[in-house]
Design a protein around this motif. Structure first.
Motif: not given
Length: 643
Positions: A147-170
């Motif tokens: 969503l925001c194109d911010k670079r972040f570290t993947v964790t086991p609790y990272s949420k999936a985005g609407p298009n199949g990608g991953l989302l940052c914590t906020p």
């Protein structure tokens, strides 16, 4: 070494290895992640073995014995084998872990299939697509938020985005909040059940608009009754209201009962004592030694020992109300009356089967001469001797009696003649005539003797005629009644529900006219349910809109078959203070628009509590009535509207 490894791979298995295609195994991914090369380990081991063989051949050609290098090679070979075994064990453990994870995923997929049985084809297609789906990034890798194109570290609790990608914590938290709001909006609103609503109406708990702060606090106390340590100092009325709510919600138990006990209380009321034990009743008098009024309902574990403790500690008791105290013997009742003697001013007992007979009532009249209020209902062992004993109580002001046994009207006449002059409350319920012959002597005695009555209840009687009620209320030297309950006064012959042809039994049209003429100006409560002989014309004439009954707040017309919408409309117009109208069994009451602030109970098709403005609509009603009269059409049902 790389040249040799390349040559060996090309000579032995290079061509075959180069042709292998397909997904990597979990072990291959693990070795690659930890920079471990299985081919390099294998080549190193083979080089060491070949070097040892060459050195051994050279030593044999030169005639030398075995050197220490051979021992070192053997040790190296054994260590290499041990390392190989440890790798195999690690691989086996990893395979077991992977199999366990796959088994769990398979179980979840089967459960999902079972839940959605109607989409078998789609689920097969999804399973096929899942086989070729790219695995999600492993924790610890760096990705860009969808969503925001911010670079972040993947964790086991990272949420999936609407298009199949991953989302940052906020972004993941924001998306979870939106999903929760949508789910709450889709959840159906749970409305209060009709049964609960009608129960609250009958209990007088229905209010319009927002609840008061006091009501909200009381409901919160009842909801969390087990978590309350003390109620503190509250007015007696508030304490009694809280006790009623606790009793209704079945929250009155040995723990919560202590909340209502304070040393300075003069009155203790437990409206539902069914969950209390014998020792709990002693705590009332131990904590509240100065109590003057005790009210216990359904006190089924109240025993002789509690009477002894009451006699010892309750020195100031003046008002005793015990309902359902079936475990108290006759001797203990007598001891209580002897101990309290002249101090006792009020006694109410009800639902007693095993004890409390005529001798106990005789002791009551002998040792408690200053009794002002007496209520005895549904005590199976009482008979006509009790009526004679009550007739000797000279200071009675409030009398309520309901016996199971048949009492002759001569005994009732003697009772009323003896104590009726000072009575302000007279309630005689379920006194049936044993002979079956109609007689109005009891009503005539009330007319001649009682001149201070404010509350009058005369119910379930089958001997007094409509003429007797006319004579009672006509020219009666008694102030207008505040409370009148004359329900179920009718002929009990089911084979002839209309009663005798010459004279109706019970309150009928003429008696109802006499009652409203005498007490209508001050009447606050009226119950004439099951008085089936009151005609439709009488109701329309009494509640015609022009006659006003300014204090009438509650009326019960249940099972009066002639009551219809027109009569209910007249009640709304003639009673400006009306709050509650009960019409069970009145099936001609239809399409009623109930004015603001009024509760109509029992009408099957009533539109409850709908506000309307009355002036214009009432003028329209009068025009309709006038037009119907000019056309010669009979009066139809008029929908009541009132501001």
């Amino acid at each position: 070494m790389s040249a040799r490894r390349g040559g060996r791979g090309g000579g032995r298995g290079g061509g075959r290895a180069a042709g292998i295609r397909g997904p990597h195994s979990a072990l291959t991914d693990f070795l690659a992640a930890n920079n471990i090369s299985a081919q390099e380990i294998r080549d190193s081991y083979l080089n060491r073995v070949q070097q040892a063989e060459r050195e051994a051949a050279e030593a044999a050609a030169n005639g030398e014995g075995p050197s220490n290098n051979g021992e070192e090679d053997v040790q190296a070979e054994s260590s290499a084998m041990a390392a190989e075994r440890s790798k195999k064990k690690r691989k086996r453990d990893q395979d077991e872990a992977i199999a366990k994870i796959k088994k769990g995923k398979e179980a979840k997929r089967k459960a999902s299939k079972h839940k959605n049985k109607g989409s078998d084809d789609g689920s097969d297609f999804d399973d096929l697509m899942d086989m070729h789906k790219k695995p999600p990034p492993l924790p610890g890798q760096l990705k860009h938020c969808e969503l925001c194109d911010k670079r972040f570290t993947v964790t086991p609790y990272s949420k999936a985005g609407p298009n199949g990608g991953l989302l940052c914590t906020p972004c993941g938290k924001e998306m979870a909040k939106e999903a929760k709001a949508q789910e709450k909006a889709k959840k159906p609103v749970v409305r209060k059940g009709r049964r609960k609503l009608e129960s609250n109406r009958l209990d007088g708990m229905t209010v319009r608009g927002p609840k008061t702060l006091q009501q909200l606090c009381i409901e919160m106390l009842a909801k969390h009754s087990e978590d309350i340590d003390e109620l503190g100092e509250m007015p007696e009325g508030i304490m009694n209201r809280i006790s009623e709510i606790f009793s209704k919600k079945r929250a009155m138990n040995p723990t919560t009962m202590k909340l209502f006990l304070q040393p300075d209380l003069n009155s203790v009321a437990i409206h539902e004592a069914a969950y209390l034990e014998t020792e709990d009743y002693d705590q009332i008098f131990a904590v509240c030694p100065s109590v003057k009024k005790i009210s216990l309902r359904n006190c089924c574990q109240f025993k002789d020992g509690n009477i002894d403790y009451m006699i010892e500690k309750g020195k100031h008791l003046e008002d005793i109300q015990l309902l359902g105290a079936n475990l108290v013997s006759n001797d203990k009742w007598t001891e209580l009356f002897i101990a309290r003697g002249p101090d006792l001013k009020s006694l109410k007992v009800e639902w007693l089967d095993a004890a409390f007979d005529d001798e106990v009532v005789e002791a009551l009249s002998t040792f408690c001469p200053n009794l002002e209020r007496l209520k005895i209902e549904r005590c199976k062992r009482l008979g006509e001797d009790s009526i004679d004993a009550i007739a000797r109580m000279e200071h009675l002001q409030h009398l309520t009696l309901r016996f199971y046994s048949e009492i002759s009207h001569e005994k009732l006449i003697n009772l009323i003649t003896s104590v009726g002059a000072k009575l302000r409350t007279l309630c005689l319920e379920h006194f049936l005539n044993a002979s079956g012959d109609p007689t109005d002597d009891v009503l005539q005695t009330i007319h001649n003797t009682c001149h201070k009555i404010q509350k009058f209840r005369f119910t379930e009687n089958n001997e007094c005629s409509d003429t007797g009620y006319v004579n009672l209320f006509s020219n009666w030297d008694n102030p207008p009644l505040h409370y009148a309950d004359i329900n179920s006064t009718r002929d009990m012959d089911n084979a002839n529900p209309d009663g005798p042809e010459d004279e109706p039994i019970g309150l009928a049209s003429n008696g109802f006219h006499a009652l409203m003429t005498h007490s209508g100006s001050r009447l606050e409560f009226l119950d004439i349910s099951s008085c089936r002989h009151i005609s439709h014309e009488s109701f329309v004439e009494i509640f015609d809109g022009s006659k006003q009954y300014p204090y009438l707040a509650e009326i019960n017309l249940s099972f009066c078959p002639v009551v219809d919408t027109q009569i209910i409309a007249g009640i709304f117009r003639s009673c400006p203070q009306i709050k509650k109208v009960v019409t069970f069994g009145c099936f001609q009451v239809e399409d009623v628009v109930v004015p603001r602030g009024i509760v109509l109970i029992g009408a099957p098709k009533a539109q409850d509590q709908i506000e309307q403005f009355g002036e214009v609509v009432l003028d329209f009603q009068r025009d309709v009535e006038r037009e119907r009269g000019e056309r010669g059409v009979g009066m139809g049902r008029i929908v009541p509207v009132m501001g």
